[in-house]
Design a protein around this motif. Structure first.
Motif, PDB file in Angstrom:
ATOM      1  N   LEU A   8     -75.826 -57.676  87.469  1.00 54.23           N
ATOM      2  CA  LEU A   8     -75.131 -56.451  87.868  1.00 54.23           C
ATOM      3  C   LEU A   8     -74.114 -56.029  86.807  1.00 54.23           C
ATOM      4  O   LEU A   8     -73.992 -54.833  86.482  1.00 54.23           O
ATOM      5  N   ILE A   9     -73.387 -56.998  86.245  1.00 50.53           N
ATOM      6  CA  ILE A   9     -72.419 -56.665  85.205  1.00 50.53           C
ATOM      7  C   ILE A   9     -73.134 -56.118  83.977  1.00 50.53           C
ATOM      8  O   ILE A   9     -72.727 -55.090  83.399  1.00 50.53           O
ATOM      9  N   GLU A  10     -74.191 -56.785  83.560  1.00 49.45           N
ATOM     10  CA  GLU A  10     -74.913 -56.316  82.377  1.00 49.45           C
ATOM     11  C   GLU A  10     -75.595 -54.980  82.661  1.00 49.45           C
ATOM     12  O   GLU A  10     -75.696 -54.127  81.770  1.00 49.45           O
ATOM     13  N   TRP A  11     -76.069 -54.799  83.876  1.00 51.66           N
ATOM     14  CA  TRP A  11     -76.645 -53.494  84.246  1.00 51.66           C
ATOM     15  C   TRP A  11     -75.598 -52.391  84.096  1.00 51.66           C
ATOM     16  O   TRP A  11     -75.883 -51.318  83.556  1.00 51.66           O
ATOM     17  N   ALA A  12     -74.379 -52.641  84.565  1.00 51.69           N
ATOM     18  CA  ALA A  12     -73.319 -51.634  84.460  1.00 51.69           C
ATOM     19  C   ALA A  12     -72.969 -51.354  83.003  1.00 51.69           C
ATOM     20  O   ALA A  12     -72.752 -50.193  82.619  1.00 51.69           O
ATOM     21  N   LEU A  13     -72.935 -52.390  82.173  1.00 47.26           N
ATOM     22  CA  LEU A  13     -72.615 -52.188  80.763  1.00 47.26           C
ATOM     23  C   LEU A  13     -73.705 -51.373  80.064  1.00 47.26           C
ATOM     24  O   LEU A  13     -73.413 -50.479  79.258  1.00 47.26           O
ATOM     25  N   ILE A  14     -74.967 -51.672  80.372  1.00 47.35           N
ATOM     26  CA  ILE A  14     -76.070 -50.916  79.758  1.00 47.35           C
ATOM     27  C   ILE A  14     -76.039 -49.468  80.243  1.00 47.35           C
ATOM     28  O   ILE A  14     -76.266 -48.529  79.464  1.00 47.35           O
ATOM     29  N   ALA A  15     -75.769 -49.270  81.526  1.00 43.01           N
ATOM     30  CA  ALA A  15     -75.687 -47.903  82.050  1.00 43.01           C
ATOM     31  C   ALA A  15     -74.562 -47.129  81.365  1.00 43.01           C
ATOM     32  O   ALA A  15     -74.726 -45.953  81.014  1.00 43.01           O
ATOM     33  N   LEU A  16     -73.421 -47.775  81.163  1.00 42.37           N
ATOM     34  CA  LEU A  16     -72.308 -47.119  80.487  1.00 42.37           C
ATOM     35  C   LEU A  16     -72.656 -46.801  79.042  1.00 42.37           C
ATOM     36  O   LEU A  16     -72.387 -45.692  78.551  1.00 42.37           O
ATOM     37  N   PHE A  17     -73.279 -47.761  78.355  1.00 46.47           N
ATOM     38  CA  PHE A  17     -73.666 -47.533  76.965  1.00 46.47           C
ATOM     39  C   PHE A  17     -74.671 -46.390  76.864  1.00 46.47           C
ATOM     40  O   PHE A  17     -74.567 -45.517  75.991  1.00 46.47           O
ATOM     41  N   GLY A  18     -75.678 -46.404  77.740  1.00 51.27           N
ATOM     42  CA  GLY A  18     -76.679 -45.333  77.714  1.00 51.27           C
ATOM     43  C   GLY A  18     -76.071 -43.978  78.014  1.00 51.27           C
ATOM     44  O   GLY A  18     -76.432 -42.967  77.386  1.00 51.27           O
ATOM     45  N   THR A  19     -75.136 -43.937  78.966  1.00 47.13           N
ATOM     46  CA  THR A  19     -74.486 -42.668  79.302  1.00 47.13           C
ATOM     47  C   THR A  19     -73.704 -42.121  78.107  1.00 47.13           C
ATOM     48  O   THR A  19     -73.789 -40.926  77.782  1.00 47.13           O
ATOM     49  N   LEU A  20     -72.950 -42.989  77.440  1.00 37.66           N
ATOM     50  CA  LEU A  20     -72.189 -42.543  76.265  1.00 37.66           C
ATOM     51  C   LEU A  20     -73.120 -42.074  75.157  1.00 37.66           C
ATOM     52  O   LEU A  20     -72.856 -41.056  74.498  1.00 37.66           O
ATOM     53  N   ALA A  21     -74.218 -42.809  74.945  1.00 35.02           N
ATOM     54  CA  ALA A  21     -75.159 -42.418  73.895  1.00 35.02           C
ATOM     55  C   ALA A  21     -75.772 -41.059  74.190  1.00 35.02           C
ATOM     56  O   ALA A  21     -75.908 -40.212  73.292  1.00 35.02           O
ATOM     57  N   VAL A  22     -76.137 -40.812  75.431  1.00 32.19           N
ATOM     58  CA  VAL A  22     -76.734 -39.524  75.796  1.00 32.19           C
ATOM     59  C   VAL A  22     -75.721 -38.392  75.636  1.00 32.19           C
ATOM     60  O   VAL A  22     -76.040 -37.314  75.102  1.00 32.19           O
TER      61      VAL A  22
END
Length: 756
Positions: A8-22
Motif C-alpha cells: 500500500l505504501i509503495e502503491w501510494a508512492l508510485i501513484a504520487l510519482f505518476g501523478t507528478l509526471a503526468v
C-alpha cells in the motif's frame, strides 16, 4: 512491516510519482512531439472536403518562365485584377507583399484596378524583434495601395516545435493594434465576423487548422489567367487567392500530411477560409481538462492494481492505451484536441513501476517469512535451491515451495490429530459455517458436515429447551473471544444424550479472530451418576429423616421421661446429620446468591437463638463489634447456620459458669478488605493431633477421647460455607480454650444512584 502495508505504501508512492509526471508532462508539453505525430495521423483519417468557392491562382515556375523574373511589374497584377473583376469574383486576395514603391505609372495602374474591382485584399507583414525595444515592426503595404484595398490583414504563419504549420492565429496583436487574419476579412467581406473569431478568448489563442487533402483546391497558373485562358464561370462568385507557389519564392511550408512535403501559403490561406466557413477549427482543450483526461486512465489503472491479477492488469493497460487513442480521435471529430502523450506516459510509467515494486516487495516478503519460519523452529530448516545459476526470485520460489510442502505435512498432522480426538469436534468461521469436522461428530450427525450452517447443526444436536442457553453462550464467545464468560455450556440432545460444549476462538498470526472451534463431550454416563447421587441425597434428606420424625412424635407415650429425652436427642442428632450431609453435597451445585449482611447483627441473631441453652449451662455469651459495622456479601441462612455450628460446640464444651466471646473486627489484608468473626470459649481446647484435620469429614470420630464426639459433618459444613463465601475458617487453642476464626471478604461499597 507486513506485505499488505508495504504494498500500500509503495502503491501510494508510485501513484504520487505518476501523478507528478503526468502533470509536468501536461504543463511543460514534454510530449508535444509525440502528440503532434498522433495528431497528424488522426487528422489524416478524416479530412474535410475542399471549398469549391475558392480558386487559387498560382505564381508558379511556368508563370516565372513566361512573364519573367520576380518581382514583376505591378502593371501585370493590375491587368490580372481587371480581367478577374470583369468576371465578378466575390473577393480577390493578392497574397503578395507590396510595401515598396514602384514606378508611379505602375502603382497608379494597380491602384486604379483595385479601386475598380472594389474587392481586393492585401497582406501586411511583421518583423520580430522590432526596433526601439518593440516586439514587432509592422510592414504595411504601400500607402496608396493600402488606401485602395478593401481590407488589409495579417498572414503570419505559426510553426510548431517540429517546424510544421498546424495552428493559425485569427488575430495578431502587434502591440499597437490587433489585426484580424486576412482570411477572416475575406470571410467577412464587409459583413459580421466569423463565429470562430467571435469565440476567441484572447487574441493570441491558437486554433488547429483542419487541412483538406493536399492539392484538392481548384487552381490555375497565373500566366493562364493573365492571358485570358480562364472562363468567367470559374471566377464568378468565388474567392480568388493569388499567391506564390514557385519553389524559389519562399512561400511554401511543411504541413501535417503523412506523405511529407510542403504546401503553399495560398493553399494554407484557402484552408483557413474554408475552416472559417465550416466553423470547424479544432480547439485545444484547457490545461485542466487535459490534466484530468491524462490522469484518469492512470488512476483507474492504479486502483485496479489493488484488486486485479497481473494478467488482468496487463490486458487493462493495453486496453487503456487503445482507449486513450480512440478517445482522442472521437474528441478530434468533435473539433476538440486532447493530447494523449501525457496520459500514455502515466500508463507506461506506472505499470512497469508497480510490477517491479510488487516483485521486489514479494521477494523481500518471501525472504522475511522464510527466515521467520526457520527461526520459529516449528518446521525443519528450509533449504534454498542449490542451483545458483537461477535468479534470487527463483531460489526464493523454490524455498517457498519447500516451506509449503512442510506446511502441508503440518496441516496433515493437525488434521489427523483432530480426526482422532476422542470427542466430537467441529470448526466454524465468522459467519457461522462449518469449515472442519472430525469423524466423531459425523458419526453422530452424518457425513459431509463441511459447509453446514451452525444454526442447522445446533437444531439437530440441541434440544429446544436448551437452545437458548447454547445460543447465549456462543454469542458471549463471539462478542468477547478472550473475555470473562462461562467456560462451557451443558445441554441435552433430542435423543436424550447429555453433552458439554466448550468453544474457543480461532485466531490467525495477526491475532485476528477468524472463527471458533467447538468441542463436545458426551457426559451421559456422568449425568446418570448425578441422577443416582440425587436419589441418594433424597434418601438421606427424606427417607432417613421421616422415621426419625416419627420416633420423636411417639416419645410422649414413653413413660420414662429420661429415656424419652435421650431418644429424642439421638433422633434429632440423626436428622441434623442427614441435613448436614445433604447441604454439604448440594452446596457446590447451586449458584451463589448473596446479599449485603451486617456481620455483627447476624452474630447477635445466632447468639440470641442459643440463649436458652447457654442459660441452662450457666454460660455467658458476649458479642463485641470492632468492625465498625462492616458488611459481608453472604447467604444469611447458610452463614448463620455455620456460626451456629461453631457456637453450639463452644457452649457444649464450656465449663459451667464459663464465658464465650464473639468478636467481629476488620482485617486489612494485602489483597482485599476482610471481616473476621472470632468465637473463643474457656473449655479444654482441641486435641493437638486433631487440629490439622478438624474440618474434614468424620475427623472427630477417628480420635479416641476427643473433645468433640460427633460425626464430624458440622465443621465440614462450616468450611464449605466459608469457601462458598470466598473466605476461610481455622481454629487454634488459646490460653483457656479453643478459638474459631471465620474470615470473609468485606462487601464492596454500593455504587451511588445518579438520580438520588
Amino acid at each position: 512491516m507486513n506485505l499488505r502495508r508495504r504494498l500500500l505504501i509503495e502503491w501510494a508512492l508510485i501513484a504520487l510519482f505518476g501523478t507528478l509526471a503526468v502533470i509536468l508532462a501536461t504543463h511543460w508539453r514534454g510530449t508535444s512531439a509525440f502528440d503532434n505525430l498522433v495528431y497528424d495521423q488522426l487528422s489524416s483519417i478524416s479530412r474535410p472536403k475542399p471549398d469549391n468557392k475558392i480558386l487559387l491562382i498560382n505564381i508558379d515556375e511556368a508563370s516565372l518562365a513566361r512573364v519573367g523574373k520576380w518581382p514583376w511589374n505591378r502593371n501585370i497584377h493590375a491587368q490580372l485584377i481587371d480581367k478577374l473583376a470583369s468576371a465578378g469574383p466575390r473577393t480577390i486576395l493578392l497574397d503578395v507583399l507590396m510595401s515598396e514603391a514602384s514606378s508611379a505609372a505602375d502603382d497608379r495602374a494597380l491602384v486604379e484596378a483595385m479601386q475598380k474591382s472594389g474587392a481586393v485584399y492585401l497582406p501586411l507583414n511583421f518583423h520580430s524583434p522590432g526596433s526601439d525595444g518593440k516586439a514587432y515592426d509592422t510592414e504595411y503595404p504601400l500607402s496608396v495601395l493600402d488606401a485602395a484595398a478593401k481590407g488589409v490583414g495579417h498572414v503570419n504563419i505559426t510553426f510548431d516545435n517540429d517546424g510544421i504549420v498546424r495552428r493559425i492565429n485569427l488575430c495578431f496583436d502587434s502591440g499597437e493594434r490587433s489585426w484580424p487574419h486576412l482570411a477572416e476579412l475575406i470571410y467577412r467581406n464587409g459583413a459580421a465576423p466569423s463565429p470562430a473569431f467571435a469565440g476567441l478568448a484572447r487574441c493570441s489563442q491558437h486554433l488547429l487548422l483542419p487541412y483538406a487533402p493536399r492539392d484538392s483546391y481548384s487552381e490555375i497558373s497565373f500566366v493562364d489567367a493573365h492571358e485570358g485562358r480562364i472562363p468567367d464561370q470559374l471566377v464568378k462568385g468565388r474567392d480568388i487567392i493569388i499567391g506564390a507557389t514557385a519553389a524559389g519564392m519562399g512561400d511554401n511550408y511543411p504541413a501535417p500530411f503523412s506523405d511529407g512535403g510542403v504546401v503553399s501559403g495560398s493553399e494554407i490561406m484557402a484552408n483557413v477560409v474554408a475552416a472559417l466557413r465550416r466553423d470547424d477549427f479544432i480547439a485545444s482543450a484547457p490545461v485542466w481538462q487535459i490534466s484530468l483526461f491524462s490522469l484518469l486512465p492512470m488512476w483507474l489503472l492504479m486502483l485496479g492494481f489493488l484488486r486485479w491479477q497481473p494478467r488482468t492488469a496487463l490486458i487493462v493497460s493495453l486496453c487503456l492505451i487503445a482507449t486513450v487513442l480512440v478517445a482522442g480521435m472521437v474528441a478530434l471529430s468533435a473539433s476538440i484536441w486532447f493530447p494523449p502523450g501525457a496520459a500514455l506516459i502515466g500508463i507506461i510509467l506506472v505499470y512497469p513501476l508497480w510490477g517491479w515494486r510488487r516483485l521486489q516487495a514479494m521477494s523481500a516478503f518471501m525472504q522475511s517469512e522464510l527466515g521467520e519460519l526457520e527461526r520459529e523452529g516449528e518446521i525443519v530448516p528450509l533449504a534454498l535451491n542449490p542451483d545458483r545459476g537461477s535468479d534470487l526470485v527463483g531460489r526464493q520460489s523454490a524455498a517457498l515451495g519447500s516451506a509449503i510442502d512442510h506446511l502441508r505435512d503440518l496441516r496433515r498432522f493437525v488434521s489427523d490429530s483432530l480426526e482422532h480426538l476422542p470427542d466430537p469436534m467441529f470448526v466454524t468461521d465468522m459467519v457461522g459455517t462449518v469449515t472442519m469436522a472430525n469423524h466423531r461428530i459425523e458419526d453422530y450427525l452424518g457425513p459431509k458436515l463441511k459447509g453446514t450452517a451452525l444454526k442447522s447443526l445446533l437444531d439437530r444436536i440441541v434440544a429446544p429447551m436448551h437452545r437458548r442457553s447454547v445460543d447465549e453462550y456462543l454469542r458471549a464467545i463471539e462478542r468477547e473471544p478472550t473475555g470473562d464468560h462461562q467456560p462451557f455450556v451443558r445441554f441435552v440432545s433430542p435423543d436424550g444424550s447429555h453433552f458439554v460444549m466448550r468453544s474457543a476462538p480461532v485466531v490467525n498470526d495477526l491475532d485476528v479472530h477468524v472463527g471458533q472451534i467447538h468441542y463436545l463431550a458426551d457426559i451421559s454416563a456422568l449425568a446418570q451418576a448425578e441422577s443416582d447421587r440425587e436419589e441418594a441425597l433424597q434418601l438421606l434428606s427424606h427417607d432417613m429423616r421421616s422415621p426419625q420424625s416419627a420416633i420423636i412424635a411417639l416419645l410422649p407415650t414413653v413413660p420414662d421421661k429420661d429415656v424419652s429425652r435421650r431418644i429424642e436427642g439421638h433422633a434429632r442428632r440423626t436428622i441434623a446429620l442427614a441435613q448436614d450431609f445433604v447441604d454439604v453435597a448440594r452446596m457446590g451445585e447451586s449458584p451463589f446468591e448473596g446479599t449485603d449482611v451486617l456481620l455483627t447483627n447476624l452474630a447477635h441473631d445466632v447468639t440470641d437463638n442459643f440463649w436458652p441453652l447457654a442459660q441452662e449451662r450457666s454460660v455467658r455469651i458476649e458479642v463485641i463489634d470492632d468492625s465498625d459495622s462492616g458488611f459481608v456479601l453472604a447467604e444469611p441462612d447458610s452463614l448463620g447456620r455455620a456460626i451456629a455450628n461453631i457456637l453450639d460446640n463452644a457452649i457444649k464444651f464450656s465449663p459451667v459458669g464459663g464465658s464465650i466471646q464473639v468478636r467481629t473486627r476488620r482485617i486489612r489484608d494485602v489483597e482485599a478488605r476482610m471481616l473476621e468473626l472470632t468465637i473463643c470459649d474457656e473449655g479444654p481446647g482441641i486435641d493437638p493431633d486433631l487440629l490439622p484435620r478438624l474440618f474434614t469429614r468424620f475427623a472427630a470420630r477417628s480420635v479416641p477421647d476427643a473433645r468433640i464426639k460427633s460425626s464430624g459433618l458440622g465443621l465440614t459444613y462450616v468450611r464449605a460455607v466459608a469457601e462458598r463465601h470466598g473466605g476461610k475458617v481455622w481454629v487454634e487453642n488459646g490460653k483457656k480454650g479453643a478459638c474459631f476464626h471465620l474470615r470473609l471478604p468485606e462487601a464492596a461499597d454500593p455504587i451511588p444512584d445518579p438520580a438520588a
